[in-house]
Design a protein around this motif. Structure first.
Motif, PDB file in Angstrom:
ATOM      1  N   SER A  47       0.892  -1.159   0.000  1.00  0.00           N
ATOM      2  CA  SER A  47       0.000   0.000   0.000  1.00  0.00           C
ATOM      3  C   SER A  47       0.935   1.214   0.000  1.00  0.00           C
ATOM      4  O   SER A  47       1.454   1.624   1.039  1.00  0.00           O
ATOM      5  N   PHE A  48       1.222   1.744  -1.202  1.00  0.00           N
ATOM      6  CA  PHE A  48       2.358   2.659  -1.396  1.00  0.00           C
ATOM      7  C   PHE A  48       2.398   3.826  -0.404  1.00  0.00           C
ATOM      8  O   PHE A  48       3.456   4.261   0.009  1.00  0.00           O
ATOM      9  N   GLY A  49       1.208   4.321  -0.054  1.00  0.00           N
ATOM     10  CA  GLY A  49       1.145   5.482   0.846  1.00  0.00           C
ATOM     11  C   GLY A  49       1.675   5.199   2.236  1.00  0.00           C
ATOM     12  O   GLY A  49       1.939   6.130   3.009  1.00  0.00           O
ATOM     13  N   ALA A  50       1.853   3.942   2.561  1.00  0.00           N
ATOM     14  CA  ALA A  50       2.370   3.574   3.890  1.00  0.00           C
ATOM     15  C   ALA A  50       3.892   3.613   3.944  1.00  0.00           C
ATOM     16  O   ALA A  50       4.498   3.342   4.979  1.00  0.00           O
ATOM     17  N   THR A  51       4.503   3.976   2.820  1.00  0.00           N
ATOM     18  CA  THR A  51       5.981   4.055   2.747  1.00  0.00           C
ATOM     19  C   THR A  51       6.519   5.130   3.682  1.00  0.00           C
ATOM     20  O   THR A  51       5.930   6.202   3.819  1.00  0.00           O
ATOM     21  N   ASN A  52       7.643   4.819   4.310  1.00  0.00           N
ATOM     22  CA  ASN A  52       8.328   5.831   5.121  1.00  0.00           C
ATOM     23  C   ASN A  52       9.705   6.129   4.529  1.00  0.00           C
ATOM     24  O   ASN A  52      10.454   5.210   4.217  1.00  0.00           O
ATOM     25  N   CYS A  53      10.008   7.412   4.387  1.00  0.00           N
ATOM     26  CA  CYS A  53      11.313   7.812   3.844  1.00  0.00           C
ATOM     27  C   CYS A  53      12.441   7.565   4.851  1.00  0.00           C
ATOM     28  O   CYS A  53      12.206   7.531   6.065  1.00  0.00           O
ATOM     29  N   ALA A  54      13.655   7.474   4.332  1.00  0.00           N
ATOM     30  CA  ALA A  54      14.827   7.225   5.170  1.00  0.00           C
ATOM     31  C   ALA A  54      15.033   8.330   6.217  1.00  0.00           C
ATOM     32  O   ALA A  54      15.329   8.034   7.382  1.00  0.00           O
ATOM     33  N   GLU A  55      14.874   9.565   5.799  1.00  0.00           N
ATOM     34  CA  GLU A  55      15.107  10.689   6.721  1.00  0.00           C
ATOM     35  C   GLU A  55      14.135  10.633   7.893  1.00  0.00           C
ATOM     36  O   GLU A  55      14.510  10.822   9.049  1.00  0.00           O
ATOM     37  N   ARG A  56      12.860  10.385   7.575  1.00  0.00           N
ATOM     38  CA  ARG A  56      11.874  10.331   8.665  1.00  0.00           C
ATOM     39  C   ARG A  56      12.065   9.101   9.539  1.00  0.00           C
ATOM     40  O   ARG A  56      11.816   9.154  10.742  1.00  0.00           O
ATOM     41  N   THR A  57      12.510   8.007   8.953  1.00  0.00           N
ATOM     42  CA  THR A  57      12.814   6.836   9.788  1.00  0.00           C
ATOM     43  C   THR A  57      13.878   7.210  10.821  1.00  0.00           C
ATOM     44  O   THR A  57      13.711   6.943  12.025  1.00  0.00           O
ATOM     45  N   ALA A  58      14.954   7.857  10.373  1.00  0.00           N
ATOM     46  CA  ALA A  58      16.040   8.244  11.287  1.00  0.00           C
ATOM     47  C   ALA A  58      15.544   9.250  12.341  1.00  0.00           C
ATOM     48  O   ALA A  58      15.811   9.090  13.540  1.00  0.00           O
ATOM     49  N   ILE A  59      14.817  10.254  11.884  1.00  0.00           N
ATOM     50  CA  ILE A  59      14.338  11.298  12.811  1.00  0.00           C
ATOM     51  C   ILE A  59      13.384  10.704  13.853  1.00  0.00           C
ATOM     52  O   ILE A  59      13.485  10.985  15.046  1.00  0.00           O
ATOM     53  N   PHE A  60      12.467   9.856  13.405  1.00  0.00           N
ATOM     54  CA  PHE A  60      11.484   9.305  14.340  1.00  0.00           C
ATOM     55  C   PHE A  60      12.133   8.330  15.326  1.00  0.00           C
ATOM     56  O   PHE A  60      11.697   8.221  16.478  1.00  0.00           O
ATOM     57  N   LYS A  61      13.170   7.631  14.878  1.00  0.00           N
ATOM     58  CA  LYS A  61      13.908   6.774  15.817  1.00  0.00           C
ATOM     59  C   LYS A  61      14.504   7.631  16.939  1.00  0.00           C
ATOM     60  O   LYS A  61      14.397   7.302  18.118  1.00  0.00           O
ATOM     61  N   ALA A  62      15.122   8.746  16.567  1.00  0.00           N
ATOM     62  CA  ALA A  62      15.760   9.623  17.564  1.00  0.00           C
ATOM     63  C   ALA A  62      14.719  10.240  18.506  1.00  0.00           C
ATOM     64  O   ALA A  62      14.876  10.216  19.731  1.00  0.00           O
ATOM     65  N   LEU A  63      13.643  10.749  17.940  1.00  0.00           N
ATOM     66  CA  LEU A  63      12.604  11.399  18.762  1.00  0.00           C
ATOM     67  C   LEU A  63      11.954  10.404  19.707  1.00  0.00           C
ATOM     68  O   LEU A  63      11.676  10.716  20.869  1.00  0.00           O
ATOM     69  N   SER A  64      11.760   9.197  19.223  1.00  0.00           N
ATOM     70  CA  SER A  64      11.060   8.191  20.039  1.00  0.00           C
ATOM     71  C   SER A  64      11.946   7.637  21.146  1.00  0.00           C
ATOM     72  O   SER A  64      11.483   6.887  21.998  1.00  0.00           O
ATOM     73  N   GLU A  65      13.217   8.035  21.128  1.00  0.00           N
ATOM     74  CA  GLU A  65      14.102   7.654  22.234  1.00  0.00           C
ATOM     75  C   GLU A  65      14.451   8.870  23.097  1.00  0.00           C
ATOM     76  O   GLU A  65      15.415   8.856  23.860  1.00  0.00           O
TER      77      GLU A  65
END
Ligand code: THU
Length: 133
Positions: A47-65
């Motif tokens: 479901s293409f819209g569920a894709t997450n970009c690399a930058e947001r993956t990195a940012i959300f990992k940091a914020l969620s910690e």
């Protein structure tokens, strides 16, 4: 140079990209306020819209910690060129950037990367300050 480690981590993260639909692999690494580094890759979905970009993956990992502010971010897409972050990622960077002039490092390879400021790639950005007016 100053951002060599960040660049290396972004390049490594690209290897983990899950991009069976676009075949376009992206890696990112974000430097946070305490100099910790978080990596990310793009993660696609049938479901293409569920894709997450690399930058947001990195940012959300940091914020969620528990991290709050971005000091710099590096990204690599197509290794034949300097791939720029998409508009949604630029907006997310703006929300959490330490300042408008944080470096956004666009990587071709370990020896070839260019540095733009966030303000250069998203001028006139909409921010939380606009909501306070
Ligand atoms: N992509 C990123 O990971 N970051 C960007 O800034 C641009 C686009 C990904 C999303 C999708 O998996 C693929 O690249 C093609 O758009």
């Amino acid at each position: 140079m100053k951002y060599d480690r960040l660049v290396e981590i972004a390049i490594e993260a690209r290897e983990f990209a899950y991009a069976p639909y676009s075949k376009f692999k992206v890696g990112a690494a974000v430097l946070m306020e305490d100099d910790s580094i978080y990596s990310g890759c793009n993660i696609e979905n049938a479901s293409f819209g569920a894709t997450n970009c690399a930058e947001r993956t990195a940012i959300f990992k940091a914020l969620s910690e528990g991290h709050k502010e971005i000091k710099a971010i590096a990204v690599i897409g197509d290794p034949n060129t300097h791939t720029y972050p998409c508009g949604i990622c630029r907006q997310v960077m703006t929300e959490f950037a330490e300042s408008a002039d944080i470096p956004v490092i666009l990587i071709k390879n370990k020896e070839d990367y260019i540095i733009k400021t966030l303000d250069e790639i998203l001028p006139g950005s909409f921010t939380k300050k606009d909501l306070e007016k």
